[in-house]
Design a protein around this motif. Structure first.
Motif, mmCIF file in Angstrom:
data_model
loop_
_atom_site.group_PDB
_atom_site.id
_atom_site.type_symbol
_atom_site.label_atom_id
_atom_site.label_comp_id
_atom_site.label_asym_id
_atom_site.label_seq_id
_atom_site.Cartn_x
_atom_site.Cartn_y
_atom_site.Cartn_z
ATOM 1 N N ASN A 31 0.854 -1.174 0.000
ATOM 2 C CA ASN A 31 0.000 0.000 0.000
ATOM 3 C C ASN A 31 0.901 1.238 0.000
ATOM 4 N N PRO A 32 0.754 2.147 -0.980
ATOM 5 C CA PRO A 32 1.631 3.329 -1.033
ATOM 6 C C PRO A 32 1.555 4.198 0.225
ATOM 7 N N ASN A 33 0.378 4.304 0.828
ATOM 8 C CA ASN A 33 0.259 5.098 2.052
ATOM 9 C C ASN A 33 0.972 4.416 3.222
ATOM 10 N N TYR A 34 0.905 3.104 3.267
ATOM 11 C CA TYR A 34 1.622 2.356 4.294
ATOM 12 C C TYR A 34 3.130 2.524 4.096
ATOM 13 N N ASP A 35 3.564 2.483 2.846
ATOM 14 C CA ASP A 35 4.984 2.710 2.548
ATOM 15 C C ASP A 35 5.430 4.081 3.053
ATOM 16 N N ARG A 36 4.618 5.103 2.840
ATOM 17 C CA ARG A 36 4.985 6.449 3.310
ATOM 18 C C ARG A 36 5.049 6.501 4.832
ATOM 19 N N LEU A 37 4.122 5.829 5.488
ATOM 20 C CA LEU A 37 4.144 5.758 6.950
ATOM 21 C C LEU A 37 5.435 5.094 7.431
ATOM 22 N N LEU A 38 5.794 3.983 6.798
ATOM 23 C CA LEU A 38 7.000 3.276 7.198
ATOM 24 C C LEU A 38 8.238 4.135 6.968
ATOM 25 N N GLN A 39 8.270 4.866 5.892
ATOM 26 C CA GLN A 39 9.405 5.762 5.632
ATOM 27 C C GLN A 39 9.519 6.822 6.722
ATOM 28 N N ALA A 40 8.389 7.272 7.247
ATOM 29 C CA ALA A 40 8.406 8.258 8.333
ATOM 30 C C ALA A 40 8.848 7.626 9.658
ATOM 31 N N LEU A 41 8.530 6.352 9.864
ATOM 32 C CA LEU A 41 8.860 5.666 11.114
ATOM 33 C C LEU A 41 10.290 5.152 11.170
ATOM 34 N N TYR A 42 10.768 4.613 10.084
ATOM 35 C CA TYR A 42 12.064 3.947 10.082
ATOM 36 C C TYR A 42 13.214 4.951 10.118
ATOM 37 N N ARG A 43 14.252 4.598 10.861
ATOM 38 C CA ARG A 43 15.480 5.388 10.900
ATOM 39 C C ARG A 43 16.472 4.926 9.832
ATOM 40 N N ASN A 44 16.175 3.790 9.199
ATOM 41 C CA ASN A 44 17.048 3.185 8.190
ATOM 42 C C ASN A 44 18.415 2.806 8.755
ATOM 43 N N THR A 45 18.419 2.334 9.995
ATOM 44 C CA THR A 45 19.640 1.888 10.654
ATOM 45 C C THR A 45 19.850 0.386 10.501
ATOM 46 N N VAL A 46 18.809 -0.314 10.063
ATOM 47 C CA VAL A 46 18.863 -1.761 9.867
ATOM 48 C C VAL A 46 18.316 -2.047 8.475
ATOM 49 N N PRO A 47 19.052 -2.786 7.650
ATOM 50 C CA PRO A 47 18.530 -3.110 6.316
ATOM 51 C C PRO A 47 17.210 -3.866 6.423
ATOM 52 N N THR A 48 16.362 -3.699 5.441
ATOM 53 C CA THR A 48 15.067 -4.386 5.437
ATOM 54 C C THR A 48 15.066 -5.525 4.425
ATOM 55 N N VAL A 49 14.125 -6.431 4.631
ATOM 56 C CA VAL A 49 13.874 -7.516 3.691
ATOM 57 C C VAL A 49 12.369 -7.560 3.469
#
Length: 176
Positions: A31-49
């Motif tokens: 979901n594009p809106n969920y993706d935007r939420l996750l981008q706001a939440l994540y610090r990008n300190t841990v790679p994702t899978v």
């Protein structure tokens, strides 16, 4: 608190979802809106899978260790098959004795915020290969992948809180 970190972005995306303007997501597609939420939440300190990639990895002999960073109640309702529970509330005291620091690890929680903190902790303790399940258990279930409880396969998913539950589009929402 998680909601403070997301701030206005969360409220805006929540409003879109509540108004029916958010996509429902599709199997294999987020979901594009969920993706935007996750981008706001994540610090990008841990790679994702992504879920689909993790499914492939779990079918291999050298599958990663799965660590669930939710509460006991959430884990009891459902979790990924073979996952080990790590209580997020006692994360700072956990030493992870007996786990090989070289073993690949995938961490997850409901959406990936708490598990990212777990991933940071694991990195600090010398774990070499740690990734965070993108979108967490919600994305996993939204894409149609199975979850389990003590009795076996289940449709039940703990939605963390009423504020976060709109992001869980599949499964049976159960608060216990």
């Amino acid at each position: 608190m998680v909601l403070k970190r997301a701030g206005f972005a969360f409220l805006s995306l929540f409003a879109l979802s509540a108004c029916g303007q958010a996509g429902t997501g599709t199997p294999g597609g987020s979901n594009p809106n969920y993706d935007r939420l996750l981008q706001a939440l994540y610090r990008n300190t841990v790679p994702t899978v992504k879920a689909a990639a993790l499914v492939q990895e779990l079918s291999r002999p050298a599958a990663p260790l799965l660590l669930d960073a939710r509460t006991p109640a959430e884990f009891k309702v459902s979790h990924l098959r073979g996952a080990r529970f790590v209580n997020y509330d006692s994360l700072a005291r956990e030493r992870f004795v007996g786990i090989d620091r070289k073993q690949p690890v995938v961490v997850y929680c409901s959406v990936g915020y708490r598990s990212e903190r777990l991933g940071e902790r694991l990195h600090a303790l010398g774990f070499r290969s740690v990734r965070n399940l993108y979108g967490g258990l919600f994305e996993w279930v939204n894409e149609g992948y199975p979850v389990y409880n003590a009795q076996g396969l289940t449709r039940n998913v703990h939605p963390y809180s009423p504020l976060w539950s709109p992001w869980l589009k599949n499964g049976q929402k159960v608060y216990e």
